[in-house]
Design an enzyme around this catalytic site. Sequence first.
Site, mmCIF file in Angstrom:
data_model
loop_
_atom_site.group_PDB
_atom_site.id
_atom_site.type_symbol
_atom_site.label_atom_id
_atom_site.label_comp_id
_atom_site.label_asym_id
_atom_site.label_seq_id
_atom_site.Cartn_x
_atom_site.Cartn_y
_atom_site.Cartn_z
ATOM 1 N N CYS A 288 0.826 -1.217 0.000
ATOM 2 C CA CYS A 288 0.000 0.000 0.000
ATOM 3 C C CYS A 288 0.853 1.257 0.000
ATOM 4 C CB CYS A 288 -0.937 -0.002 1.194
ATOM 5 S SG CYS A 288 -0.090 0.120 2.781
ATOM 6 N N HIS B 293 -2.001 0.874 7.311
ATOM 7 C CA HIS B 293 -2.332 0.942 5.881
ATOM 8 C C HIS B 293 -2.179 2.370 5.379
ATOM 9 C CE1 HIS B 293 -4.145 -0.327 2.152
ATOM 10 N NE2 HIS B 293 -5.144 0.523 2.261
ATOM 11 N N ASN C 172 -7.809 4.689 -2.223
ATOM 12 C CA ASN C 172 -7.295 3.442 -1.665
ATOM 13 C C ASN C 172 -6.681 2.586 -2.771
ATOM 14 O OD1 ASN C 172 -6.736 1.556 0.283
ATOM 15 N ND2 ASN C 172 -8.847 0.953 0.654
#
Length: 469
Positions: free
Chosen positions: A93, A388, A410
């Site tokens: 991520c 994250h 995201n």
Amino acid sequence: MKRPIKATIIVGLLACSIAAPAQKSGGISTQMLQQMEKQQAANPASKALFNAIASNSIDDLSKNYKNQGAVDTHFSIETPKQSIHDQKQSGRCWMFSGLNVLRSNFAKHHNDTLAVEFSQDYLFFYDQLEKANLMLQGVLDNAQKPFDDLRLQFFFKHPINDGGTFCGVADLAEKYGLVPQSVVPETYSAENTSRMARLISSKLREFGLELYEMAASKTSAKAIQNRKTEMLSTIYGMLCLTLGEPVKEFTYTFTDKDGKPKGEARHFTPKSFYQETVGKPLNGTFIMVMNDPRRPYHKTYEVEYDRHTYDGHNWKYLNLPMEEITALAIASLKDGRKMYSSYDVGKQLDRKRGFLDTENYDYATLFNTTFNMTKAERIATFDSGSTHAMTLSAVDLDAEGKPRKWKVENSWGTASGQAGCLIMTDRWFREYMFRLVVDKQYVSADLLKEAEQKPVMVMPEDPLFQIDN
């Protein structure tokens, strides 16, 4: 001379077999168990609750109905939309978010007439190679210590991983360049890293043990260095077979956001493509700020041994209260600049609606208890921390300029959340947001000066310094 590690292990096992079991207090006594059973029996709703929970998801049963209305998707300040990527079954991520920022900056520089998609696979290859070197060199740099020393154990316990922070994107892109995603697309192992990571970790532990024993036997530094290079060559080969051999040159035509060609095809190397799309060194252009209420604010900290390149940069940050972090984020967004940011995204996440709010689920009432720890207490007890990274892209301000909600791009694909984005209330943002990378042009002179303080060194075992996955 240091005792060989194999002998140390044997001696330790013998000691364990000889020692008599210790008698300890503090177990669960019959009286304690009876008290627990009595308390459970006194709750008449327990049977009905068990029947419900045994057959349903805890989240479904604890959803706060009053908080289940339509998600407000209006934002008073929003950066231009860009395509959403999917990290699949990987912990990259941080790389997706960092590259999101770079391609957004590229589009802004060209007034949104050009778009670029960077290859995560290409940069991930060198991330893994650098982390392999960090593990091996870390063992050598601590080889004078006993094998059960915490620092040595750190390297063997965590020989390699997928995670990282924006510092890694800056170091890796500057050193190795960038390539388009169309030139180096994702491989299966890039999107599904677990098996590759296990095999490389096993090999690195084997190599690390060999280097430790070479150092213990007083092998020459030159011989050790030659052997380490041979070891890294093996890792390089494993990465070539799983991620693909890194491209050295390629031809590429820039396109607009709709994929229509703009200009002629041109020849690039990864370094020249970096110069064309980023155009300057990244290190020195940004600061990372962090909200850690356990530690004094307006102090600078540096995480030792948490770097992506051994000769690169450790993870350094300025600790600030949320009010000041919020002000930096708003200033950047008002100028159309997206930012790398990270969160404890699993807390109170309504995945279906793509909505994060502290009131999404009422676990306390369901279990007839409370969850009252503060942010500092949650961090200190490993209950919460940054897990994250996502790209901060929008904020909604009220009439007084105070944030009501935020939006992030995201990396879970377009089918996730709000067309690939998540929306979070400001109260959730304050509780579960941890890191923000801000271009220095939006940072005051006073804060920039504070960021240049001699940092307090902290260890990567700290509960807040989990890497973003």
